[in-house]
Design a protein around this motif. Structure first.
Motif, PDB file in Angstrom:
ATOM      1  N   GLY A   1       9.288 -27.702   6.977  1.00 12.25           N
ATOM      2  CA  GLY A   1       8.595 -26.574   7.608  1.00 12.25           C
ATOM      3  C   GLY A   1       9.554 -25.680   8.373  1.00 12.25           C
ATOM      4  O   GLY A   1       9.214 -25.092   9.394  1.00 12.25           O
ATOM      5  N   TYR A   2      10.769 -25.563   7.854  1.00 14.98           N
ATOM      6  CA  TYR A   2      11.801 -24.758   8.519  1.00 14.98           C
ATOM      7  C   TYR A   2      11.496 -23.269   8.407  1.00 14.98           C
ATOM      8  O   TYR A   2      11.078 -22.784   7.368  1.00 14.98           O
ATOM      9  N   ARG A   3      11.693 -22.568   9.519  1.00 15.53           N
ATOM     10  CA  ARG A   3      11.595 -21.104   9.537  1.00 15.53           C
ATOM     11  C   ARG A   3      12.860 -20.569  10.193  1.00 15.53           C
ATOM     12  O   ARG A   3      13.207 -21.002  11.299  1.00 15.53           O
TER      13      ARG A   3
ATOM     14  N   LEU B   1      -6.098   7.019   9.948  1.00 17.74           N
ATOM     15  CA  LEU B   1      -4.859   6.541  10.560  1.00 17.74           C
ATOM     16  C   LEU B   1      -4.988   5.069  10.955  1.00 17.74           C
ATOM     17  O   LEU B   1      -4.060   4.287  10.748  1.00 17.74           O
ATOM     18  N   ASP B   2      -6.144   4.686  11.477  1.00 15.17           N
ATOM     19  CA  ASP B   2      -6.367   3.291  11.839  1.00 15.17           C
ATOM     20  C   ASP B   2      -6.207   2.383  10.623  1.00 15.17           C
ATOM     21  O   ASP B   2      -5.515   1.361  10.681  1.00 15.17           O
ATOM     22  N   ARG B   3      -6.814   2.754   9.514  1.00 14.55           N
ATOM     23  CA  ARG B   3      -6.709   1.940   8.294  1.00 14.55           C
ATOM     24  C   ARG B   3      -5.268   1.920   7.783  1.00 14.55           C
ATOM     25  O   ARG B   3      -4.793   0.905   7.287  1.00 14.55           O
ATOM     26  N   PHE B   4      -4.569   3.050   7.891  1.00 12.19           N
ATOM     27  CA  PHE B   4      -3.179   3.126   7.455  1.00 12.19           C
ATOM     28  C   PHE B   4      -2.309   2.175   8.282  1.00 12.19           C
ATOM     29  O   PHE B   4      -1.501   1.420   7.740  1.00 12.19           O
ATOM     30  N   VAL B   5      -2.476   2.193   9.607  1.00 10.91           N
ATOM     31  CA  VAL B   5      -1.671   1.328  10.483  1.00 10.91           C
ATOM     32  C   VAL B   5      -1.954  -0.141  10.186  1.00 10.91           C
ATOM     33  O   VAL B   5      -1.030  -0.968  10.137  1.00 10.91           O
ATOM     34  N   HIS B   6      -3.215  -0.491   9.965  1.00  8.74           N
ATOM     35  CA  HIS B   6      -3.538  -1.872   9.618  1.00  8.74           C
ATOM     36  C   HIS B   6      -2.885  -2.279   8.297  1.00  8.74           C
ATOM     37  O   HIS B   6      -2.306  -3.360   8.193  1.00  8.74           O
ATOM     38  N   ALA B   7      -2.976  -1.436   7.283  1.00 11.08           N
ATOM     39  CA  ALA B   7      -2.374  -1.751   5.984  1.00 11.08           C
ATOM     40  C   ALA B   7      -0.855  -1.861   6.108  1.00 11.08           C
ATOM     41  O   ALA B   7      -0.242  -2.774   5.542  1.00 11.08           O
ATOM     42  N   LEU B   8      -0.232  -0.949   6.847  1.00 14.79           N
ATOM     43  CA  LEU B   8       1.214  -0.994   7.056  1.00 14.79           C
ATOM     44  C   LEU B   8       1.625  -2.301   7.730  1.00 14.79           C
ATOM     45  O   LEU B   8       2.579  -2.963   7.314  1.00 14.79           O
ATOM     46  N   THR B   9       0.872  -2.711   8.744  1.00 14.81           N
ATOM     47  CA  THR B   9       1.180  -3.940   9.473  1.00 14.81           C
ATOM     48  C   THR B   9       1.049  -5.163   8.569  1.00 14.81           C
ATOM     49  O   THR B   9       1.902  -6.055   8.583  1.00 14.81           O
ATOM     50  N   GLU B  10      -0.006  -5.197   7.761  1.00 11.81           N
ATOM     51  CA  GLU B  10      -0.198  -6.319   6.839  1.00 11.81           C
ATOM     52  C   GLU B  10       0.942  -6.395   5.831  1.00 11.81           C
ATOM     53  O   GLU B  10       1.486  -7.470   5.568  1.00 11.81           O
ATOM     54  N   ARG B  11       1.301  -5.276   5.228  1.00 10.58           N
ATOM     55  CA  ARG B  11       2.376  -5.275   4.219  1.00 10.58           C
ATOM     56  C   ARG B  11       3.724  -5.608   4.845  1.00 10.58           C
ATOM     57  O   ARG B  11       4.533  -6.309   4.248  1.00 10.58           O
ATOM     58  N   ALA B  12       3.970  -5.105   6.036  1.00  8.48           N
ATOM     59  CA  ALA B  12       5.229  -5.415   6.720  1.00  8.48           C
ATOM     60  C   ALA B  12       5.311  -6.913   7.003  1.00  8.48           C
ATOM     61  O   ALA B  12       6.350  -7.542   6.773  1.00  8.48           O
ATOM     62  N   SER B  13       4.225  -7.488   7.467  1.00  2.00           N
ATOM     63  CA  SER B  13       4.188  -8.918   7.774  1.00  2.00           C
ATOM     64  C   SER B  13       4.475  -9.760   6.539  1.00  2.00           C
ATOM     65  O   SER B  13       5.184 -10.771   6.617  1.00  2.00           O
TER      66      SER B  13
ATOM     67  N   ARG C   1       6.429  -9.118   4.322  1.00  2.00           N
ATOM     68  CA  ARG C   1       7.863  -9.007   4.046  1.00  2.00           C
ATOM     69  C   ARG C   1       8.713  -9.427   5.249  1.00  2.00           C
ATOM     70  O   ARG C   1       9.860  -9.033   5.373  1.00  2.00           O
ATOM     71  N   ASP C   2       8.099 -10.209   6.155  1.00  2.00           N
ATOM     72  CA  ASP C   2       8.772 -10.673   7.375  1.00  2.00           C
ATOM     73  C   ASP C   2       9.314  -9.524   8.206  1.00  2.00           C
ATOM     74  O   ASP C   2      10.390  -9.608   8.798  1.00  2.00           O
ATOM     75  N   MET C   3       8.563  -8.428   8.234  1.00  4.17           N
ATOM     76  CA  MET C   3       8.922  -7.288   9.075  1.00  4.17           C
ATOM     77  C   MET C   3       7.833  -7.112  10.125  1.00  4.17           C
ATOM     78  O   MET C   3       6.746  -7.655  10.014  1.00  4.17           O
ATOM     79  N   ARG C   4       8.156  -6.338  11.138  1.00  2.29           N
ATOM     80  CA  ARG C   4       7.220  -6.068  12.215  1.00  2.29           C
ATOM     81  C   ARG C   4       6.990  -4.569  12.324  1.00  2.29           C
ATOM     82  O   ARG C   4       7.786  -3.772  11.849  1.00  2.29           O
ATOM     83  N   VAL C   5       5.896  -4.222  12.987  1.00  5.43           N
ATOM     84  CA  VAL C   5       5.588  -2.822  13.260  1.00  5.43           C
ATOM     85  C   VAL C   5       5.561  -2.651  14.771  1.00  5.43           C
ATOM     86  O   VAL C   5       4.941  -3.430  15.483  1.00  5.43           O
ATOM     87  N   LEU C   6       6.267  -1.644  15.249  1.00  5.00           N
ATOM     88  CA  LEU C   6       6.305  -1.336  16.662  1.00  5.00           C
ATOM     89  C   LEU C   6       5.591  -0.001  16.874  1.00  5.00           C
ATOM     90  O   LEU C   6       5.981   1.012  16.290  1.00  5.00           O
ATOM     91  N   LEU C   7       4.531  -0.019  17.653  1.00  3.33           N
ATOM     92  CA  LEU C   7       3.797   1.205  17.963  1.00  3.33           C
ATOM     93  C   LEU C   7       4.392   1.835  19.211  1.00  3.33           C
ATOM     94  O   LEU C   7       4.730   1.143  20.170  1.00  3.33           O
ATOM     95  N   TYR C   8       4.518   3.151  19.194  1.00  2.00           N
ATOM     96  CA  TYR C   8       4.974   3.848  20.393  1.00  2.00           C
ATOM     97  C   TYR C   8       4.163   5.131  20.527  1.00  2.00           C
ATOM     98  O   TYR C   8       3.599   5.640  19.565  1.00  2.00           O
ATOM     99  N   ALA C   9       4.094   5.630  21.742  1.00  2.00           N
ATOM    100  CA  ALA C   9       3.308   6.831  22.013  1.00  2.00           C
ATOM    101  C   ALA C   9       4.202   7.922  22.582  1.00  2.00           C
ATOM    102  O   ALA C   9       5.238   7.648  23.194  1.00  2.00           O
TER     103      ALA C   9
END
Length: 194
Positions: free
Chosen positions: A47-49, A81-93, A95-103
């Motif tokens: 179970g190595y990560r 935009l909400d649906r886009f951000v959710h889809a982006l976050t799921e796809r990034a995850s 691929r072992d990537m993260r999404v950082l939101l900023y304002a």
């Protein structure tokens, strides 16, 4: 609490060196298939990560996509935009990537924020939202070589055949056409769009 398995544990179970485990995790194409399969089996068994922070230090990549979160204005634009951000976050995850939101309240404030994120090595790529004609953010990003795509058109003379940069957007005309065709196929004779 059980101690998380280390790369050394995987190497011991697979009967290979620590470097071979690292190669399987980071560049599997350079490892012989039989060895790769043995290491992958040890990884699964234990179970190595890989340690994400150590990987970021080694590769000098954050594996993070920054996205400007527009203030919620309600209506269909907010939902899209909400649906886009959710889809982006799921796809990034995936691929072992993260999404950082900023304002940011203005394009200039966003450029300052992006400068801080880039200087701190916090993002490897950006999604620009809320594009507009003469948008200074895209030129700023191009000058720095930071990979980006806009959720919204580039607003150039030819956005489709020769866009100024990569972009995605909702095709409102195609959506209206599809809705109209659906209603007509269901027997509607008069269709209105508000």
């Amino acid at each position: 609490m059980t101690k998380a398995p280390t790369v050394e544990d995987v190497a011991r179970v697979a009967g290979v060196s620590r470097q071979t485990v690292s190669n399987v995790v980071n560049t599997p194409a350079i490892v012989r298939e039989a060895t790769r399969i043995r290491v992958e089996a040890a990884i699964a068994e234990l179970g190595y990560r890989p340690h994400a922070a150590a990987r970021r230090l080694r590769t000098r990549r954050s594996s993070t996509i920054g996205i400007h979160l527009d203030p919620y204005a309600g209506g269909i634009a907010g939902v899209v935009l909400d649906r886009f951000v959710h889809a982006l976050t799921e796809r990034a995850s995936e691929r072992d990537m993260r999404v950082l939101l900023y304002a940011a309240r203005t394009a200039e404030e966003e450029i300052d924020r992006l400068g801080d994120l880039l200087e701190g090595g916090e993002v490897d790529a950006v999604v620009v939202t809320g594009t507009f004609h003469g948008d200074p953010r895209t030129g700023w990003l191009n000058e720095r070589g930071l990979p980006f795509v806009s959720f919204g058109r580039p607003w150039g003379e030819d956005d489709v055949a020769a866009p100024a940069h990569l972009w995605v957007d909702v095709d409102g005309a195609a959506g209206t056409r599809a809705a109209t065709e659906h209603l007509r196929a269901g027997g509607a004779r008069r269709v209105a769009f508000l």
